[in-house]
Design a protein around this motif. Structure first.
Motif, PDB file in Angstrom:
ATOM      1  N   GLU A 210       0.833  -1.199   0.000  1.00 48.17           N
ATOM      2  CA  GLU A 210       0.000   0.000   0.000  1.00 48.17           C
ATOM      3  C   GLU A 210       0.873   1.256   0.000  1.00 48.17           C
ATOM      4  OE1 GLU A 210      -3.766   1.469  -0.364  1.00 48.17           O
ATOM      5  OE2 GLU A 210      -3.307  -0.660  -0.040  1.00 48.17           O
ATOM      6  N   ILE A 211       0.452   2.263  -0.768  1.00 47.59           N
ATOM      7  CA  ILE A 211       1.123   3.567  -0.764  1.00 47.59           C
ATOM      8  C   ILE A 211       0.117   4.597  -0.271  1.00 47.59           C
ATOM      9  CG2 ILE A 211       2.381   5.280  -2.105  1.00 47.59           C
ATOM     10  CD1 ILE A 211       3.003   3.160  -4.167  1.00 47.59           C
ATOM     11  N   SER A 212       0.439   5.302   0.783  1.00 51.97           N
ATOM     12  CA  SER A 212      -0.488   6.285   1.344  1.00 51.97           C
ATOM     13  C   SER A 212      -0.659   7.463   0.390  1.00 51.97           C
ATOM     14  CB  SER A 212       0.016   6.790   2.696  1.00 51.97           C
ATOM     15  OG  SER A 212       1.180   7.576   2.521  1.00 51.97           O
ATOM     16  N   ASN A 213      -1.753   8.181   0.546  1.00 54.53           N
ATOM     17  CA  ASN A 213      -1.997   9.366  -0.292  1.00 54.53           C
ATOM     18  C   ASN A 213      -0.919  10.422  -0.086  1.00 54.53           C
ATOM     19  OD1 ASN A 213      -4.339   8.302  -1.412  1.00 54.53           O
ATOM     20  ND2 ASN A 213      -5.650   9.134   0.207  1.00 54.53           N
ATOM     21  N   LEU A 219       5.730  11.431  -4.172  1.00 56.67           N
ATOM     22  CA  LEU A 219       6.259  10.793  -5.380  1.00 56.67           C
ATOM     23  C   LEU A 219       5.905  11.599  -6.630  1.00 56.67           C
ATOM     24  CD1 LEU A 219       5.530   7.006  -4.624  1.00 56.67           C
ATOM     25  CD2 LEU A 219       7.645   8.302  -4.257  1.00 56.67           C
ATOM     26  N   LYS A 220       4.738  12.214  -6.645  1.00 58.43           N
ATOM     27  CA  LYS A 220       4.359  13.051  -7.790  1.00 58.43           C
ATOM     28  C   LYS A 220       5.309  14.237  -7.941  1.00 58.43           C
ATOM     29  CE  LYS A 220      -0.569  11.879  -7.685  1.00 58.43           C
ATOM     30  NZ  LYS A 220      -1.936  12.320  -7.338  1.00 58.43           N
ATOM     31  N   LYS A 221       5.731  14.802  -6.821  1.00 62.95           N
ATOM     32  CA  LYS A 221       6.689  15.909  -6.874  1.00 62.95           C
ATOM     33  C   LYS A 221       8.047  15.429  -7.389  1.00 62.95           C
ATOM     34  CE  LYS A 221       4.535  18.583  -3.139  1.00 62.95           C
ATOM     35  NZ  LYS A 221       4.683  19.114  -1.757  1.00 62.95           N
ATOM     36  N   ILE A 222       8.439  14.238  -6.940  1.00 59.55           N
ATOM     37  CA  ILE A 222       9.709  13.671  -7.400  1.00 59.55           C
ATOM     38  C   ILE A 222       9.695  13.455  -8.913  1.00 59.55           C
ATOM     39  CG2 ILE A 222      11.118  11.552  -7.338  1.00 59.55           C
ATOM     40  CD1 ILE A 222      10.363  11.324  -4.352  1.00 59.55           C
ATOM     41  N   PHE A 295      15.471   6.178 -13.712  1.00 61.23           N
ATOM     42  CA  PHE A 295      16.355   5.519 -12.754  1.00 61.23           C
ATOM     43  C   PHE A 295      16.689   6.432 -11.577  1.00 61.23           C
ATOM     44  CE2 PHE A 295      18.190   2.504 -16.200  1.00 61.23           C
ATOM     45  CZ  PHE A 295      16.961   1.878 -16.261  1.00 61.23           C
ATOM     46  N   GLU A 296      16.860   7.731 -11.874  1.00 64.02           N
ATOM     47  CA  GLU A 296      17.130   8.684 -10.793  1.00 64.02           C
ATOM     48  C   GLU A 296      15.921   8.773  -9.860  1.00 64.02           C
ATOM     49  OE1 GLU A 296      18.049  13.442 -10.114  1.00 64.02           O
ATOM     50  OE2 GLU A 296      18.351  12.548 -12.088  1.00 64.02           O
ATOM     51  N   ASN A 297      14.719   8.822 -10.442  1.00 67.00           N
ATOM     52  CA  ASN A 297      13.506   8.902  -9.626  1.00 67.00           C
ATOM     53  C   ASN A 297      13.261   7.607  -8.850  1.00 67.00           C
ATOM     54  OD1 ASN A 297      13.125  11.451 -10.653  1.00 67.00           O
ATOM     55  ND2 ASN A 297      11.518  10.879 -12.093  1.00 67.00           N
ATOM     56  N   ILE A 298      13.546   6.468  -9.484  1.00 69.22           N
ATOM     57  CA  ILE A 298      13.321   5.176  -8.841  1.00 69.22           C
ATOM     58  C   ILE A 298      14.199   4.996  -7.603  1.00 69.22           C
ATOM     59  CG2 ILE A 298      13.835   2.698  -9.157  1.00 69.22           C
ATOM     60  CD1 ILE A 298      12.533   2.856 -11.871  1.00 69.22           C
ATOM     61  N   TYR A 304       8.868  -2.024  -4.102  1.00 71.53           N
ATOM     62  CA  TYR A 304       8.712  -2.241  -5.533  1.00 71.53           C
ATOM     63  C   TYR A 304       7.424  -1.598  -6.043  1.00 71.53           C
ATOM     64  CZ  TYR A 304       8.576  -4.440 -10.115  1.00 71.53           C
ATOM     65  OH  TYR A 304       8.528  -4.654 -11.473  1.00 71.53           O
ATOM     66  N   SER A 305       6.392  -1.547  -5.203  1.00 74.80           N
ATOM     67  CA  SER A 305       5.152  -0.863  -5.590  1.00 74.80           C
ATOM     68  C   SER A 305       5.437   0.606  -5.867  1.00 74.80           C
ATOM     69  CB  SER A 305       4.100  -1.002  -4.486  1.00 74.80           C
ATOM     70  OG  SER A 305       3.677  -2.343  -4.359  1.00 74.80           O
ATOM     71  N   GLU A 306       6.260   1.237  -5.038  1.00 72.88           N
ATOM     72  CA  GLU A 306       6.635   2.630  -5.286  1.00 72.88           C
ATOM     73  C   GLU A 306       7.466   2.742  -6.560  1.00 72.88           C
ATOM     74  OE1 GLU A 306       6.666   4.474  -0.739  1.00 72.88           O
ATOM     75  OE2 GLU A 306       8.419   4.707  -2.044  1.00 72.88           O
ATOM     76  N   CYS A 307       8.281   1.735  -6.810  1.00 71.07           N
ATOM     77  CA  CYS A 307       9.084   1.722  -8.035  1.00 71.07           C
ATOM     78  C   CYS A 307       8.168   1.757  -9.263  1.00 71.07           C
ATOM     79  CB  CYS A 307       9.964   0.477  -8.054  1.00 71.07           C
ATOM     80  SG  CYS A 307      10.853   0.199  -9.600  1.00 71.07           S
ATOM     81  N   ILE A 308       7.120   0.931  -9.252  1.00 70.51           N
ATOM     82  CA  ILE A 308       6.161   0.899 -10.362  1.00 70.51           C
ATOM     83  C   ILE A 308       5.461   2.245 -10.501  1.00 70.51           C
ATOM     84  CG2 ILE A 308       4.027  -0.146 -11.223  1.00 70.51           C
ATOM     85  CD1 ILE A 308       4.852  -2.713  -9.717  1.00 70.51           C
ATOM     86  N   TYR A 309       5.000   2.783  -9.399  1.00 72.22           N
ATOM     87  CA  TYR A 309       4.266   4.047  -9.395  1.00 72.22           C
ATOM     88  C   TYR A 309       5.140   5.174  -9.951  1.00 72.22           C
ATOM     89  CZ  TYR A 309       0.930   7.537  -7.600  1.00 72.22           C
ATOM     90  OH  TYR A 309       0.009   8.545  -7.484  1.00 72.22           O
ATOM     91  N   ILE A 310       6.383   5.224  -9.511  1.00 75.25           N
ATOM     92  CA  ILE A 310       7.325   6.246  -9.993  1.00 75.25           C
ATOM     93  C   ILE A 310       7.565   6.095 -11.488  1.00 75.25           C
ATOM     94  CG2 ILE A 310       9.759   6.943  -9.929  1.00 75.25           C
ATOM     95  CD1 ILE A 310       9.670   6.422  -6.890  1.00 75.25           C
TER      96      ILE A 310
END
Length: 421
Positions: A210-213, A219-222, A295-298, A304-310
């Protein structure tokens, strides 16, 4: 005697159609001539005119034949869904199995989609006249793509996933890395409907987290792009994209690119040996920049869920900032999937791919899945999203909504109660 002659005519006509489609066995499709068709069938060129008035009539028959095949299979899916059979999975799996065994039809579809900007609406209309109902393929004369519509996003997710894995399996089969698994269609349907949650055990690196809001906002800013720090686009790349948009992928020539640049053809040959090398080098250069950004953002990903989202966000932002790359997406889906057979293409490219390597080995689609293939799959979803979003002038806010839904599909599969694939 008359019946025998009719039968022979039908057989010859079918052989001519088969010969025409055989040029699509390889994804690098080039135009064919009637002389080449006649040679393949073993008849004279004038004999073709007994069945087709001219080449245009043959092309029309090819298109009608493709629609007939597709409609026949979708109607079986439709019947199964109406009868309440297990979400029509088996008939749809058989459809996938058919196209896996006959890749020329997938390559034909991709070429038509690339060359004809109205192919999508035309296909829906043709399927409708053949009895395929709206619920099966979302046929609607007023249909417009929207990131807010769950059915459309799920359809995009399913269609992109099916096409890409069919192409990858085709390449693997040609490289003798895998045989044609009779259960490939069933396995691919399960993978699409269940998502990563269905192929991983709890605790595995690829099992959805799970990724919190609040974290998503971070992550959107990144993943946002600083336009002031972004390098200008290569003018040759821009010219290539313009030529593809004007003339279609198969009609790109060095001469047309040079004309677009208002320069001599010889000047381009100084840097590139041929058209294919030019396209490959320009895309390699453009995508090296995209890879650097991703790759910089990842590196900021905690799971790994955050990796996909990014990855989804970064790529979508990049394509929206570089719209000229969209006309080249057809070339990308054909050629990138075709590189899957080489060992070099399967090298690990970023840290998260190392971490998930053991988990990915357990994914069974009837051929070898690698972390790189998983990343390729996730990478092509934003490509499809941007193509459709640009076509229907979707606002940026809807892209963000669509990314959330695609991310959910990757993680947990699709809602089979509200979607007929």
């Amino acid at each position: 005697m008359a019946n025998s002659q009719i039968s022979n005519k039908k057989n010859t006509k079918s052989l001519i159609l088969d010969a025409a489609f055989s040029f699509y066995h390889e994804p690098h499709f080039t135009d064919f001539s009637l002389n080449q068709i006649a040679e393949k069938v073993g008849i004279s060129k004038p004999a073709i005119y007994r069945h087709f008035k001219n080449k245009e009539a043959l092309l029309e028959s090819m298109q009608a034949h493709f629609y007939d095949l597709l409609a026949e299979r979708l109607i079986e899916v439709q019947k199964a869904a109406e009868s309440g059979k297990e979400y029509s999975k088996m008939p749809f799996a058989e459809t996938i199995q058919f196209f896996a065994a006959n890749p020329e039809y997938i390559n034909y579809f991709l070429s038509q989609f690339s060359l004809n900007e109205n192919f999508e609406s035309q296909m829906r209309a043709e399927l409708s006249t053949r009895g395929v109902k709206q619920a099966t393929v979302s046929i609607n004369k007023e249909w417009t793509f929207s990131g807010k519509n769950d059915d459309q996003i799920q359809a995009l997710y399913c269609g992109t996933t099916f096409l890409l894995f069919l192409k990858i399996r085709e390449k693997m089969h040609k490289c003798k890395k895998t045989a044609l698994d009779d259960n490939f269609g069933v396995k691919l349907i399960k993978f699409v409907t269940d998502g990563l949650r269905g192929v991983a055990e709890p605790g595995a690196a690829i099992f959805p987290k799970e990724i919190s809001n609040e974290r998503k906002e971070e992550l959107k800013k990144i993943c946002s792009i600083d336009e002031s720090a972004f390098p200008p686009e290569d003018r040759i790349f821009t010219a290539l994209a313009t030529v593809i948009k004007k003339f279609g992928l198969t009609n790109v020539t060095i001469e047309k690119i040079a004309d677009e640049l208002n320069m001599a053809k010889s000047s381009l040959y100084f840097y590139f040996d041929n058209k294919n090398q030019l396209i490959a080098k320009l895309i390699e250069k453009e995508f090296s920049l995209l890879n650097e950004i991703i790759f910089e953002n990842i590196s900021e990903a905690k799971t790994y869920s955050e990796c996909i989202y990014i990855s989804l966000l970064s790529e979508t932002n990049y394509f929206l900032f570089r719209p000229s790359i969209i006309p080249i997406c057809q070339w990308l889906i054909q050629n990138t999937s075709n590189q899957m057979g080489s060992d070099k293409s399967l090298e690990v490219t970023h840290a998260w791919e190392n971490r998930i390597a053991e988990d990915v080995k357990k994914i069974d689609l009837g051929f070898r899945i690698s972390p790189e293939i998983l990343s390729l799959w996730q990478g092509f979803l934003p490509v499809a999203l941007t193509v459709m979003g640009k076509k229907y002038k979707m606002p940026y806010e809807e892209y963000l909504i669509a990314i959330e839904k695609i991310f959910e599909c990757i993680q947990n599969g699709i809602d089979t109660d509200s979607c007929s694939i």
